[in-house]
Motif scaffolding. Sequence first.
Motif, mmCIF file in Angstrom:
data_model
loop_
_atom_site.group_PDB
_atom_site.id
_atom_site.type_symbol
_atom_site.label_atom_id
_atom_site.label_comp_id
_atom_site.label_asym_id
_atom_site.label_seq_id
_atom_site.Cartn_x
_atom_site.Cartn_y
_atom_site.Cartn_z
ATOM 1 N N ARG A 134 -1.813 1.182 -3.322
ATOM 2 C CA ARG A 134 -0.530 1.606 -3.892
ATOM 3 C C ARG A 134 -0.374 3.101 -3.654
ATOM 4 O O ARG A 134 -1.124 3.910 -4.204
ATOM 5 N N ARG B 133 2.199 6.032 -4.148
ATOM 6 C CA ARG B 133 3.426 6.396 -4.856
ATOM 7 C C ARG B 133 4.193 7.470 -4.089
ATOM 8 O O ARG B 133 3.624 8.196 -3.273
ATOM 9 N N GLU B 134 5.482 7.574 -4.378
ATOM 10 C CA GLU B 134 6.310 8.594 -3.737
ATOM 11 C C GLU B 134 5.770 9.987 -4.072
ATOM 12 O O GLU B 134 5.457 10.286 -5.219
ATOM 13 N N LYS C 160 -2.527 13.514 -9.360
ATOM 14 C CA LYS C 160 -1.805 14.637 -8.756
ATOM 15 C C LYS C 160 -2.730 15.853 -8.641
ATOM 16 O O LYS C 160 -3.403 16.222 -9.598
ATOM 17 N N GLU D 115 -1.448 8.652 -6.799
ATOM 18 C CA GLU D 115 -0.314 9.113 -7.592
ATOM 19 C C GLU D 115 0.448 10.229 -6.866
ATOM 20 O O GLU D 115 -0.098 10.874 -5.967
ATOM 21 N N PRO D 116 1.708 10.478 -7.265
ATOM 22 C CA PRO D 116 2.490 11.553 -6.648
ATOM 23 C C PRO D 116 1.740 12.890 -6.704
ATOM 24 O O PRO D 116 1.168 13.239 -7.731
ATOM 25 N N ILE E 45 -5.004 3.523 -6.098
ATOM 26 C CA ILE E 45 -3.698 4.010 -6.550
ATOM 27 C C ILE E 45 -3.654 5.504 -6.296
ATOM 28 O O ILE E 45 -4.459 6.261 -6.845
ATOM 29 N N ASP F 241 5.702 3.394 -1.571
ATOM 30 C CA ASP F 241 7.039 3.787 -2.003
ATOM 31 C C ASP F 241 7.848 4.299 -0.812
ATOM 32 O O ASP F 241 9.049 4.080 -0.730
ATOM 33 N N LYS G 65 1.352 -1.524 -0.840
ATOM 34 C CA LYS G 65 2.615 -1.155 -1.483
ATOM 35 C C LYS G 65 2.833 0.342 -1.312
ATOM 36 O O LYS G 65 2.108 1.148 -1.902
#
Length: 175
Positions: free
Chosen positions: A108, A110-111, A74, A91-92, A89, A129, A127
Amino acid sequence: MRLSPLPAFALALALATPALAEDAAPKKSGGPRVVCANNTKDGSRAVQGTDLVIEPGEKVKDAVAVDGNVIIRKGAEVEDAVAIRGRVIIEPGARVKGDVITLGGEVRVREGARVDGDAVALGGKLKLDKQEAVAGDKVSLSFEIGGRDLVSGIIEDVLDDEMRCHIVDDEDKDA
């Protein structure tokens, strides 16, 4: 649909320019491990055999990991992110201004995370969200034969033949 030349560039960069360096990950005993890291003057980072974590507030041009994950926390901002035999990945609250690509791994998102460019997973999975978290194209290509992903297998074969990093054997230090 136009695919970016970034995957080929990232693969060439990762195989041709890794510098020898001690990684910051905790040492595991019991066998050899690959240790490579490279920070460039233009703000790019590349690692091999470990995860590359972009911390809050950091701005990185290109983030590349071979046999490891790229993790964008973040508040971090990255131009492009590439993982070869690993995951990206996001992250939010993190942002990738360009493209996110994995070869033989997973993307990935994330939201609350944002990718302004494309998200591509070759030989792996995409993937998200929320689909709208990626502004560009969303591409996931995987082809399995006999339970083995063909794209991922080709990537592994090429990398196994062309590894150019220093191998540290913790057992040799004691001798």
